[in-house]
Motif scaffolding. Structure first.
Motif, PDB file in Angstrom:
ATOM      1  N   VAL A   1      24.832-127.019  79.786  1.00  0.00           N
ATOM      2  CA  VAL A   1      25.255-127.074  78.381  1.00  0.00           C
ATOM      3  C   VAL A   1      25.884-128.425  78.080  1.00  0.00           C
ATOM      4  N   ASP A   2      26.767-128.881  78.937  1.00  0.00           N
ATOM      5  CA  ASP A   2      27.472-130.140  78.674  1.00  0.00           C
ATOM      6  C   ASP A   2      26.564-131.357  78.822  1.00  0.00           C
ATOM      7  N   ALA A   3      25.499-131.220  79.606  1.00  0.00           N
ATOM      8  CA  ALA A   3      24.575-132.339  79.797  1.00  0.00           C
ATOM      9  C   ALA A   3      23.404-132.304  78.816  1.00  0.00           C
ATOM     10  N   ALA A   4      23.489-131.462  77.791  1.00  0.00           N
ATOM     11  CA  ALA A   4      22.440-131.346  76.761  1.00  0.00           C
ATOM     12  C   ALA A   4      21.113-130.876  77.344  1.00  0.00           C
ATOM     13  N   ARG A   5      21.181-130.094  78.419  1.00  0.00           N
ATOM     14  CA  ARG A   5      19.963-129.510  78.995  1.00  0.00           C
ATOM     15  C   ARG A   5      19.785-128.054  78.561  1.00  0.00           C
ATOM     16  N   ALA A   6      20.637-127.583  77.655  1.00  0.00           N
ATOM     17  CA  ALA A   6      20.569-126.188  77.227  1.00  0.00           C
ATOM     18  C   ALA A   6      20.544-126.098  75.710  1.00  0.00           C
ATOM     19  N   ASP A   7      19.748-126.977  75.106  1.00  0.00           N
ATOM     20  CA  ASP A   7      19.587-126.972  73.657  1.00  0.00           C
ATOM     21  C   ASP A   7      18.261-126.310  73.277  1.00  0.00           C
ATOM     22  N   GLY A   8      18.208-125.744  72.093  1.00  0.00           N
ATOM     23  CA  GLY A   8      16.958-125.187  71.587  1.00  0.00           C
ATOM     24  C   GLY A   8      16.372-124.116  72.488  1.00  0.00           C
ATOM     25  N   PRO A   9      15.042-124.110  72.661  1.00  0.00           N
ATOM     26  CA  PRO A   9      14.397-123.103  73.501  1.00  0.00           C
ATOM     27  C   PRO A   9      14.884-123.122  74.939  1.00  0.00           C
TER      28      PRO A   9
ATOM     29  N   LEU B   1      16.265-119.772  76.880  1.00  0.00           N
ATOM     30  CA  LEU B   1      15.735-119.331  78.163  1.00  0.00           C
ATOM     31  C   LEU B   1      16.848-119.242  79.204  1.00  0.00           C
ATOM     32  N   LEU B   2      17.711-120.241  79.227  1.00  0.00           N
ATOM     33  CA  LEU B   2      18.817-120.239  80.178  1.00  0.00           C
ATOM     34  C   LEU B   2      19.742-119.050  79.944  1.00  0.00           C
ATOM     35  N   ALA B   3      20.036-118.760  78.699  1.00  0.00           N
ATOM     36  CA  ALA B   3      20.910-117.633  78.399  1.00  0.00           C
ATOM     37  C   ALA B   3      20.313-116.325  78.894  1.00  0.00           C
ATOM     38  N   GLY B   4      19.020-116.143  78.696  1.00  0.00           N
ATOM     39  CA  GLY B   4      18.372-114.935  79.188  1.00  0.00           C
ATOM     40  C   GLY B   4      18.462-114.821  80.696  1.00  0.00           C
ATOM     41  N   GLN B   5      18.273-115.925  81.392  1.00  0.00           N
ATOM     42  CA  GLN B   5      18.351-115.920  82.844  1.00  0.00           C
ATOM     43  C   GLN B   5      19.763-115.616  83.337  1.00  0.00           C
ATOM     44  N   VAL B   6      20.734-116.324  82.763  1.00  0.00           N
ATOM     45  CA  VAL B   6      22.120-116.162  83.215  1.00  0.00           C
ATOM     46  C   VAL B   6      22.631-114.758  82.929  1.00  0.00           C
ATOM     47  N   ARG B   7      22.385-114.272  81.734  1.00  0.00           N
ATOM     48  CA  ARG B   7      22.868-112.937  81.387  1.00  0.00           C
ATOM     49  C   ARG B   7      22.261-111.874  82.292  1.00  0.00           C
ATOM     50  N   ALA B   8      20.976-112.028  82.634  1.00  0.00           N
ATOM     51  CA  ALA B   8      20.334-111.056  83.516  1.00  0.00           C
ATOM     52  C   ALA B   8      20.945-111.091  84.911  1.00  0.00           C
ATOM     53  N   VAL B   9      21.169-112.281  85.449  1.00  0.00           N
ATOM     54  CA  VAL B   9      21.757-112.402  86.790  1.00  0.00           C
ATOM     55  C   VAL B   9      23.158-111.800  86.812  1.00  0.00           C
ATOM     56  N   VAL B  10      23.964-112.129  85.813  1.00  0.00           N
ATOM     57  CA  VAL B  10      25.342-111.653  85.802  1.00  0.00           C
ATOM     58  C   VAL B  10      25.397-110.148  85.556  1.00  0.00           C
ATOM     59  N   ALA B  11      24.595-109.644  84.636  1.00  0.00           N
ATOM     60  CA  ALA B  11      24.591-108.204  84.377  1.00  0.00           C
ATOM     61  C   ALA B  11      24.160-107.432  85.612  1.00  0.00           C
ATOM     62  N   ASP B  12      23.127-107.906  86.303  1.00  0.00           N
ATOM     63  CA  ASP B  12      22.681-107.239  87.527  1.00  0.00           C
ATOM     64  C   ASP B  12      23.783-107.264  88.576  1.00  0.00           C
ATOM     65  N   ALA B  13      24.476-108.398  88.709  1.00  0.00           N
ATOM     66  CA  ALA B  13      25.553-108.505  89.686  1.00  0.00           C
ATOM     67  C   ALA B  13      26.685-107.533  89.351  1.00  0.00           C
ATOM     68  N   ALA B  14      27.048-107.461  88.077  1.00  0.00           N
ATOM     69  CA  ALA B  14      28.130-106.570  87.681  1.00  0.00           C
ATOM     70  C   ALA B  14      27.772-105.109  87.926  1.00  0.00           C
ATOM     71  N   GLU B  15      26.539-104.734  87.605  1.00  0.00           N
ATOM     72  CA  GLU B  15      26.129-103.352  87.854  1.00  0.00           C
ATOM     73  C   GLU B  15      26.094-103.051  89.346  1.00  0.00           C
ATOM     74  N   GLN B  16      25.700-104.044  90.142  1.00  0.00           N
ATOM     75  CA  GLN B  16      25.695-103.842  91.587  1.00  0.00           C
ATOM     76  C   GLN B  16      27.118-103.684  92.119  1.00  0.00           C
ATOM     77  N   VAL B  17      28.049-104.480  91.609  1.00  0.00           N
ATOM     78  CA  VAL B  17      29.446-104.363  92.045  1.00  0.00           C
ATOM     79  C   VAL B  17      30.010-102.994  91.674  1.00  0.00           C
ATOM     80  N   LEU B  18      29.708-102.516  90.486  1.00  0.00           N
ATOM     81  CA  LEU B  18      30.157-101.180  90.096  1.00  0.00           C
ATOM     82  C   LEU B  18      29.625-100.124  91.062  1.00  0.00           C
ATOM     83  N   ARG B  19      28.362-100.252  91.435  1.00  0.00           N
ATOM     84  CA  ARG B  19      27.769 -99.278  92.361  1.00  0.00           C
ATOM     85  C   ARG B  19      28.401 -99.380  93.747  1.00  0.00           C
ATOM     86  N   LEU B  20      28.546-100.587  94.247  1.00  0.00           N
ATOM     87  CA  LEU B  20      29.104-100.780  95.579  1.00  0.00           C
ATOM     88  C   LEU B  20      30.557-100.306  95.653  1.00  0.00           C
ATOM     89  N   ALA B  21      31.334-100.620  94.632  1.00  0.00           N
ATOM     90  CA  ALA B  21      32.731-100.180  94.613  1.00  0.00           C
ATOM     91  C   ALA B  21      32.821 -98.662  94.537  1.00  0.00           C
TER      92      ALA B  21
END
Length: 351
Positions: A269-277, A281-301
């Motif tokens: 974001v700060d290097a202007a590599r996360a503008d426009g499309p 795309l980056l937001a979709g990737q990051v949100r999916a990774v983090v959501a999957d991790a959070a759901e996995q942590v809930l299950r493991l705990a």
């Protein structure tokens, strides 16, 4: 739960660590109270940088720290900071009537079947009429950035005064067992004056839309860290067996991946590599990774701790319920399908 949550490997300044630790302590004292969470807006606003201005990682560390301390606090603060970022991206500074600086803000951009909010120009200004769904805390906040239809296929963001007589929040519809105090209802607008924030469709097309979505993922990450800290505490309180060690290792793996993805996204974001499309795309990737991790942590705990903390510890039980509701801002398989479509549209394969 009161420790800062850091994302990158660069040592932050002592001043930042102290400020973040103080905010974490104050957030932990919120204990699910919206009134207490509203008291965090001013200190959080003072600390939080705007996204894309060189220190995005610090913004997301602040959001993650709030998420680890108390998810109600994070749920109140995150849209307030997002609203201020939206106003700044539109070249506005607390638009509206005198005294709007220092107000509490929300962001209402959801659409719902059978519900519609329209904007019409009138007398050199704009007026809103209709119903907007999923307006969290509309009865407690001062102002909001709201999206409304301006014509066939066009929507625009507007700043509105939620204290106006024409704004009528619904009541009694929030049956959630998580984020119980963060009431989200439909709001009826009747001839409400509004200040345009950007042009038609600007709200969704701006790069900051994607950045704000990643900021929400930073809160999810913080919430998962809070759950993981309870699992780690259990392992320290008694000699862990192989299963307990395995669950802790898998938790660390999930959180490590999510943390690194968030840190890398902040740098993009700060290097202007996360503008426009690219940003979408980056937001979709990051949100999916983090959501999957959070759901996995809930299950493991859940597997590692059993029913005890869920039935005997108010803070932990609230944290789990809050995070489960918060994570539903991610649309799971539908968001994965949208990511797949975005990859095909981009015409390339990043891997």
């Amino acid at each position: 739960m009161r420790r800062p949550v850091l994302l990158d490997s660069d040592a932050p300044s002592a001043a930042w660590l102290d400020a973040l630790a103080d905010l974490a302590r104050r957030a932990a004292a919120v204990e699910g109270s919206v009134d207490a969470a509203l008291g965090l807006l001013a200190p959080a606003e003072t600390l939080a940088p705007l996204p894309g201005t060189g220190t995005t990682v610090r913004l997301w560390e602040l959001l993650a720290t709030l998420g680890a301390a108390d998810l109600t606090a994070a749920r109140v603060v995150e849209p307030h900071l997002d609203a201020l970022a939206i106003l700044a991206q539109a070249g506005l500074d607390h638009p509206g009537s005198a005294g709007s600086a220092g107000a509490s803000w929300g962001v209402y951009a959801a659409e719902g079947s059978g519900l519609r909010l329209d904007a019409r120009p009138e007398g050199g200004g704009w007026r809103l009429a209709g119903t907007k769904p999923w307006c969290s805390l509309a009865a407690q906040l001062d102002r909001a950035v709201v999206t409304a239809h301006t014509g066939p296929g066009t929507r625009r963001a507007f700043a509105v005064d939620l204290r106006h007589a024409g704004v009528r929040p619904g009541r009694g519809t929030w049956a959630s067992r998580g984020l119980t105090a963060v009431d989200s209802t439909a709001v009826e607008f009747t001839d409400v004056p509004a200040v345009p924030v950007g042009g038609d469709n600007w709200y969704l097309q701006r790069s900051g839309f994607a950045w704000g979505g990643i900021g929400v993922a930073a809160v999810w990450f913080g919430g998962a860290v809070g759950v993981a800290r309870r699992l780690a505490a259990a392992a320290r309180n008694r000699e862990p067996d192989q299963i307990a060690l395995m669950l802790l290792g898998q938790t660390d793996t999930a959180l490590h991946a999510a943390r690194r993805v968030l840190a890398a996204a902040a740098a993009d974001v700060d290097a202007a590599r996360a503008d426009g499309p690219d940003g979408a795309l980056l937001a979709g990737q990051v949100r999916a990774v983090v959501a999957d991790a959070a759901e996995q942590v809930l299950r493991l705990a859940g597997h590692g701790l059993g029913p005890g903390p869920l039935t005997g510890e108010e803070e932990y039980a609230r944290r789990v319920a809050d995070l489960q509701v918060y994570l539903r801002q991610h649309h799971a398989e539908r968001d994965s399908a949208a990511l797949g479509r975005a990859l095909l549209t981009a015409g390339g394969e990043p891997w």
